[in-house]
Enzyme design. Structure first.
Site, PDB file in Angstrom:
ATOM      1  N   ILE A 124       0.802  -1.225   0.000  1.00  0.00           N
ATOM      2  CA  ILE A 124       0.000   0.000   0.000  1.00  0.00           C
ATOM      3  C   ILE A 124       0.834   1.275   0.000  1.00  0.00           C
ATOM      4  O   ILE A 124       0.285   2.367  -0.096  1.00  0.00           O
ATOM      5  CB  ILE A 124      -0.961   0.031   1.215  1.00  0.00           C
ATOM      6  CG1 ILE A 124      -0.181  -0.096   2.528  1.00  0.00           C
ATOM      7  CG2 ILE A 124      -2.007  -1.057   1.099  1.00  0.00           C
ATOM      8  CD1 ILE A 124      -1.044   0.053   3.764  1.00  0.00           C
ATOM      9  N   GLN A 126       5.213   3.024  -0.412  1.00  0.00           N
ATOM     10  CA  GLN A 126       6.655   2.840  -0.575  1.00  0.00           C
ATOM     11  C   GLN A 126       7.367   4.140  -0.258  1.00  0.00           C
ATOM     12  O   GLN A 126       6.936   5.213  -0.666  1.00  0.00           O
ATOM     13  CB  GLN A 126       6.982   2.412  -2.004  1.00  0.00           C
ATOM     14  CG  GLN A 126       8.465   2.173  -2.257  1.00  0.00           C
ATOM     15  CD  GLN A 126       8.720   1.597  -3.646  1.00  0.00           C
ATOM     16  OE1 GLN A 126       7.832   1.030  -4.266  1.00  0.00           O
ATOM     17  NE2 GLN A 126       9.948   1.746  -4.122  1.00  0.00           N
ATOM     18  N   GLY A 127       8.453   4.023   0.516  1.00  0.00           N
ATOM     19  CA  GLY A 127       9.266   5.180   0.844  1.00  0.00           C
ATOM     20  C   GLY A 127      10.696   4.975   0.389  1.00  0.00           C
ATOM     21  O   GLY A 127      11.011   3.989  -0.288  1.00  0.00           O
ATOM     22  N   THR A 128      11.554   5.900   0.772  1.00  0.00           N
ATOM     23  CA  THR A 128      12.957   5.816   0.368  1.00  0.00           C
ATOM     24  C   THR A 128      13.628   4.577   0.939  1.00  0.00           C
ATOM     25  O   THR A 128      14.424   3.919   0.271  1.00  0.00           O
ATOM     26  CB  THR A 128      13.712   7.070   0.849  1.00  0.00           C
ATOM     27  OG1 THR A 128      13.025   8.239   0.392  1.00  0.00           O
ATOM     28  CG2 THR A 128      15.136   7.076   0.318  1.00  0.00           C
ATOM     29  N   TYR A 129      13.297   4.240   2.183  1.00  0.00           N
ATOM     30  CA  TYR A 129      13.966   3.130   2.853  1.00  0.00           C
ATOM     31  C   TYR A 129      12.997   2.039   3.312  1.00  0.00           C
ATOM     32  O   TYR A 129      13.353   1.211   4.141  1.00  0.00           O
ATOM     33  CB  TYR A 129      14.736   3.655   4.073  1.00  0.00           C
ATOM     34  CG  TYR A 129      15.729   4.740   3.746  1.00  0.00           C
ATOM     35  CD1 TYR A 129      16.956   4.428   3.149  1.00  0.00           C
ATOM     36  CD2 TYR A 129      15.442   6.084   4.001  1.00  0.00           C
ATOM     37  CE1 TYR A 129      17.866   5.431   2.831  1.00  0.00           C
ATOM     38  CE2 TYR A 129      16.346   7.082   3.685  1.00  0.00           C
ATOM     39  CZ  TYR A 129      17.552   6.757   3.105  1.00  0.00           C
ATOM     40  OH  TYR A 129      18.453   7.735   2.787  1.00  0.00           O
ATOM     41  N   SER A 130      11.773   2.040   2.771  1.00  0.00           N
ATOM     42  CA  SER A 130      10.803   1.083   3.286  1.00  0.00           C
ATOM     43  C   SER A 130       9.677   0.807   2.301  1.00  0.00           C
ATOM     44  O   SER A 130       9.444   1.581   1.364  1.00  0.00           O
ATOM     45  CB  SER A 130      10.203   1.603   4.600  1.00  0.00           C
ATOM     46  OG  SER A 130       9.516   2.821   4.368  1.00  0.00           O
ATOM     47  N   VAL A 132       5.454  -0.530   2.614  1.00  0.00           N
ATOM     48  CA  VAL A 132       4.374  -0.699   3.578  1.00  0.00           C
ATOM     49  C   VAL A 132       3.328  -1.641   2.991  1.00  0.00           C
ATOM     50  O   VAL A 132       2.929  -1.496   1.823  1.00  0.00           O
ATOM     51  CB  VAL A 132       3.734   0.652   3.946  1.00  0.00           C
ATOM     52  CG1 VAL A 132       2.654   0.455   5.007  1.00  0.00           C
ATOM     53  CG2 VAL A 132       4.791   1.630   4.449  1.00  0.00           C
ATOM     54  N   LYS A 147       5.386  -2.146   8.063  1.00  0.00           N
ATOM     55  CA  LYS A 147       6.411  -1.361   7.377  1.00  0.00           C
ATOM     56  C   LYS A 147       7.705  -2.166   7.354  1.00  0.00           C
ATOM     57  O   LYS A 147       8.322  -2.392   8.391  1.00  0.00           O
ATOM     58  CB  LYS A 147       6.630  -0.030   8.091  1.00  0.00           C
ATOM     59  CG  LYS A 147       7.707   0.847   7.446  1.00  0.00           C
ATOM     60  CD  LYS A 147       7.861   2.158   8.193  1.00  0.00           C
ATOM     61  CE  LYS A 147       8.949   3.035   7.580  1.00  0.00           C
ATOM     62  NZ  LYS A 147       9.111   4.323   8.280  1.00  0.00           N
ATOM     63  N   ASP A 242      10.018  15.417   7.655  1.00  0.00           N
ATOM     64  CA  ASP A 242       9.459  14.994   6.366  1.00  0.00           C
ATOM     65  C   ASP A 242       7.935  15.110   6.373  1.00  0.00           C
ATOM     66  O   ASP A 242       7.225  14.215   5.908  1.00  0.00           O
ATOM     67  CB  ASP A 242       9.872  13.569   6.027  1.00  0.00           C
ATOM     68  CG  ASP A 242       9.728  13.255   4.535  1.00  0.00           C
ATOM     69  OD1 ASP A 242       9.658  14.219   3.738  1.00  0.00           O
ATOM     70  OD2 ASP A 242       9.660  12.074   4.169  1.00  0.00           O
TER      71      ASP A 242
END
Length: 328
Positions: A124, A126-130, A132, A147, A242
């Site tokens: 569901i 997506q981040g820079t380092y993860s 979800v 996460k 952020d």
């Protein structure tokens, strides 16, 4: 027992075998070091104090260097380190050693959750380092968010980065801040999942829907919750760094929660420390960071909150520059 001569030590590679210290009590302590020669020089060993080089296991191919220590202070140092490690294992059973070492205080009092107790559903976010995922707790049937944090447990800076996020999440406890409910990990895997309450929407997704138009009352309600959440973070000495619409989650009951503390850090207004300015997503980044400042505080989050406030009225980000120059 044969000796390893000084030539062999001098020509050792950069990534050397672990060093085993035989202390005055004749017990062995294993110490992984990057460079054997520097380790010996720093701790006062002479080449001839290396008394044995042995093989350990055909599968691992790890070579151990055994040395004798005649330095009682060094013996005490290693003894204390071993005792602290043993105490840590007793205080935090079930956690992998690298996580205990990096975030022992953050996981204090917790036990790791088991991955088999959760059914991972769709991705569901997506981040820079993860990444979800939506998931189901098989014991309760409850829907949660998992996460998956990306890191390399062989790189100290990567582990400390991940450990800091856990420490920060456990520091915070507020209705408008996502609360860490547990951690899924194992001794056999390098993966780690942070377990959170599942929230149905994020503000960015709602604003992108053509038929969604927030009323003034709704904007007031969401901004009040956002400001309360930020106030709590700052009162606990935490900068989010952020804040943006995609990191602001809303459930079907209209409750707002601040999420994604991957770039967050602790701060102290009385003792200003130097912080990186490569934080905050570009469209929400304040002027002082765009100009390179490394000494800042809660004001960077408040600028981002202002950008979100304008976005709620405008329906889209108001500073959509492609570069730092065009944004500024």
């Amino acid at each position: 027992m044969g000796c390893v001569n000084s030539k062999n030590i001098a020509n050792s590679s950069i990534r050397d075998p672990p060093v085993i210290i035989r202390d005055a009590s004749d017990s062995l302590k294993v110490h992984k070091v990057e460079n054997r020669r520097k380790y010996f020089r720093r701790n006062g060993f002479k080449p001839l104090e290396v008394i044995k080089e042995e093989e350990e296991g055909e599968k691992t191919g790890i070579r151990k260097i055994v040395v004798e220590s005649s330095n009682p202070n060094l013996d005490n140092k290693h003894s204390n380190e071993s005792r602290r490690s043993s105490e840590g294992e007793q205080a935090a059973p079930g956690w992998p050693a690298w996580l205990r070492a990096a975030a022992g205080d953050a996981i204090d009092g917790w036990l790791p959750l088991k991955s088999e107790n959760f059914e991972r559903l769709e991705k569901i976010g997506q981040g820079t380092y993860s990444n979800v995922y939506r998931a189901r707790d098989l014991q309760t049937g409850r829907i949660v968010a998992l996460k998956k944090v990306r890191f390399d447990n062989f790189k100290p800076e990567s582990v400390s980065f991940m450990a800091r996020e856990i420490k920060i999440l456990r520091t915070l406890d507020h209705p408008n801040v996502m609360k860490l409910e547990g951690i899924i990990t194992s001794k056999l895997s390098c993966n780690i999942y942070l377990v959170f309450e599942y929230m149905e929407h994020d503000l960015s997704g709602l604003l992108s829907c053509p038929h969604v138009k927030f009323t003034d009352s709704q904007i007031k309600c969401y901004m009040l919750q956002l400001l309360k959440g930020i106030e709590h973070c700052h009162s606990r000495g935490v900068l989010h760094r952020d804040i943006k619409s995609s990191n602001i989650l809303i459930n079907n009951e209209g409750v707002l929660k601040i999420a994604d503390f991957g770039l967050a850090n602790f701060f102290d207004n009385k003792n200003k420390q130097q912080l990186t300015n490569r934080v905050v997503t570009l469209w929400y980044r304040p002027p002082e960071l765009l100009l390179g400042s490394t000494s800042y505080g809660p004001c960077v989050d408040m600028w981002s909150v202002g950008c979100v406030f304008a976005e709620l009225f405008n329906g889209k980000p108001i500073l959509k520059g492609r570069t730092e120059v065009t944004t500024f």
